[in-house]
Design an enzyme around this catalytic site. Structure first.
Site, mmCIF file in Angstrom:
data_model
loop_
_atom_site.group_PDB
_atom_site.id
_atom_site.type_symbol
_atom_site.label_atom_id
_atom_site.label_comp_id
_atom_site.label_asym_id
_atom_site.label_seq_id
_atom_site.Cartn_x
_atom_site.Cartn_y
_atom_site.Cartn_z
ATOM 1 N N LEU A 63 5.507 8.254 11.537
ATOM 2 C CA LEU A 63 6.175 8.710 10.326
ATOM 3 C C LEU A 63 5.140 9.398 9.451
ATOM 4 O O LEU A 63 3.955 9.061 9.488
ATOM 5 C CB LEU A 63 6.784 7.528 9.563
ATOM 6 C CG LEU A 63 7.879 6.715 10.276
ATOM 7 C CD1 LEU A 63 8.262 5.513 9.429
ATOM 8 C CD2 LEU A 63 9.097 7.582 10.556
ATOM 9 N N ASP A 64 5.596 10.344 8.648
ATOM 10 C CA ASP A 64 4.683 10.979 7.696
ATOM 11 C C ASP A 64 4.084 9.929 6.774
ATOM 12 O O ASP A 64 4.672 8.860 6.552
ATOM 13 C CB ASP A 64 5.431 12.008 6.843
ATOM 14 C CG ASP A 64 5.941 13.186 7.658
ATOM 15 O OD1 ASP A 64 5.377 13.439 8.732
ATOM 16 O OD2 ASP A 64 6.893 13.828 7.208
ATOM 17 N N LYS A 65 2.940 10.243 6.208
ATOM 18 C CA LYS A 65 2.245 9.313 5.311
ATOM 19 C C LYS A 65 3.171 8.763 4.232
ATOM 20 O O LYS A 65 3.207 7.553 3.984
ATOM 21 C CB LYS A 65 1.062 10.025 4.658
ATOM 22 C CG LYS A 65 0.356 9.195 3.591
ATOM 23 C CD LYS A 65 -0.743 9.994 2.909
ATOM 24 C CE LYS A 65 -1.385 9.189 1.784
ATOM 25 N NZ LYS A 65 -2.445 9.969 1.089
ATOM 26 N N THR A 105 6.524 8.824 4.137
ATOM 27 C CA THR A 105 7.834 8.372 4.589
ATOM 28 C C THR A 105 7.705 6.904 4.975
ATOM 29 O O THR A 105 6.785 6.520 5.691
ATOM 30 C CB THR A 105 8.322 9.195 5.794
ATOM 31 O OG1 THR A 105 8.470 10.554 5.407
ATOM 32 C CG2 THR A 105 9.655 8.680 6.303
ATOM 33 N N ARG A 131 12.718 16.897 6.704
ATOM 34 C CA ARG A 131 12.277 17.596 5.490
ATOM 35 C C ARG A 131 12.497 19.101 5.607
ATOM 36 O O ARG A 131 12.961 19.754 4.673
ATOM 37 C CB ARG A 131 10.814 17.272 5.225
ATOM 38 C CG ARG A 131 10.560 15.788 4.980
ATOM 39 C CD ARG A 131 9.089 15.431 5.071
ATOM 40 N NE ARG A 131 8.307 16.118 4.039
ATOM 41 C CZ ARG A 131 6.977 16.106 4.009
ATOM 42 N NH1 ARG A 131 6.282 15.488 4.973
ATOM 43 N NH2 ARG A 131 6.334 16.726 3.033
#
Length: 349
Positions: A137-139, A141, A237
């Site tokens: 996951l993104d930082k 998220t 996103r």
């Protein structure tokens, strides 16, 4: 990792040079930038004192240097951190990743990542690629991730991801009134000029499919459920921005400026325009267990910050006399037509 300490006497012939320049003359294998960082962090002392890198020496000083390892070395160091386990057995670990935690080490984040924490709690995972991490996951998220604990489990999970049998459900709060459910089928690839961004890329993008469902609609925002068929970098996103419903708080694909919305209360303005991350949360995860071949699913709550934001939005009366939409200038959902072929390095959401 143990550091390498050394004490030296500053040669008189280097008198008049800045501390960082003088030390670089003696140890040219270390860059001025690294030496300056060591000085600022207190790893280099002059006659027992910490000084600024620009301070000039006169010669004859006692210099104590605590040489620090390269940042890249730290990526496989175990670090004690709290990892919230939702499920664990001998084969897999399902965790609830908090916002702000980087999953895998990389430029600018060689330590303090989930991988470092996994190596502390599960040192045997060091023999696995990426310490057992199969997706990320993104930082900023938050939400559910699965980590393998054996090589067999890791390969099994990777095949599931490739075959699109892993079920991933997200919740997000977006700008604009989304009036109906939909699906975005737009290829995503690396942005040709802005290297940290992804974009809808009609020529060399990879297949990307996001389903979205309207759970609640408000005066200026919508609360959505998103389900992924694919797992491209920044997929939700990029796709939400592409359909002119950018995620609240998204610093890369969100609204470009603070748009004037007079109808919002001051409390809600402060919250939505000051939200410190993209309002995106991986709330559900389903997969076939690599050992039992049974389908398993986990669901968790929204994090507190998104709950608070949603409560404020729900409490706001709908004062918009007409549907609220964003103009093309307000969001960053650009479509790229390019001949440059840049592959995703490590897909995530």
């Amino acid at each position: 990792m143990a550091s390498n300490k050394k004490d030296i006497l500053m040669p008189q012939e280097l008198s008049g040079l800045r501390i960082d320049a003088a030390i670089h003359k003696i140890f040219p294998e270390y860059s001025r930038g690294r030496i300056q960082a060591w000085i600022r962090d207190g790893h280099i002392k002059v006659d027992g004192q910490s000084l600024a890198p620009k301070k000039k020496i006169i010669g004859g000083e006692n210099i104590s240097i605590d040489f620090q390892p390269d940042d890249e070395v730290k990526q496989f160091e175990a670090e004690d951190m709290i990892i919230e386990a939702v499920y664990e057995d001998d084969h897999i670990l399902v965790i609830n990743k908090p916002a702000g935690l980087v999953v895998h080490p990389g430029a600018g984040n060689w330590s303090g990542t989930l991988l470092n924490g996994l190596l502390h709690h599960f040192p045997e995972n060091k023999v696995l690629a990426r310490a057992g991490i199969v997706h990320r996951l993104d930082k900023d998220t938050s939400g559910l991730m699965v980590v393998s604990k054996t090589e067999v489990a890791q390969q099994h999970l990777i095949k599931q991801l490739q075959n699109k049998t892993v079920k991933r459900e997200y919740r997000c709060i977006v700008w604009g009134q989304v009036w109906k459910n939909g699906v975005v089928k737009e290829p995503i690839g690396r942005h040709p000029t802005v290297r940290v961004k992804m974009a809808v890329n009609k020529i060399h993008g990879k297949e990307s499919v996001t389903h979205y469902e309207v759970l609640e609609r408000f005066g200026h925002h919508s609360y959505l459920r998103c389900n992924l068929e694919t797992g491209r970098t920044h997929q939700i996103r990029v796709h939400m921005s592409h359909v002119q419903a950018p995620i609240v708080g998204d610093p890369v694909y969100g609204i470009k400026k603070i748009i004037p919305v007079r109808e919002l209360s001051q409390d809600l303005k402060d919250e939505v325009f000051g939200f410190p991350r993209q309002a995106l949360h991986a709330i559900g995860l389903g997969l076939i267990h690599p050992a039992t071949n049974e389908f398993m699913r986990w669901d968790i709550d929204l994090p507190d910050d998104m709950k608070k934001l949603l409560e404020l939005i729900r409490a706001e009366p709908n004062k918009s006399p007409k549907p609220f939409t964003l103009s093309d200038e307000d969001f960053d959902g650009e479509v790229i037509y390019t001949n440059e072929d840049l592959d995703d390095v490590f897909d995530d959401e």
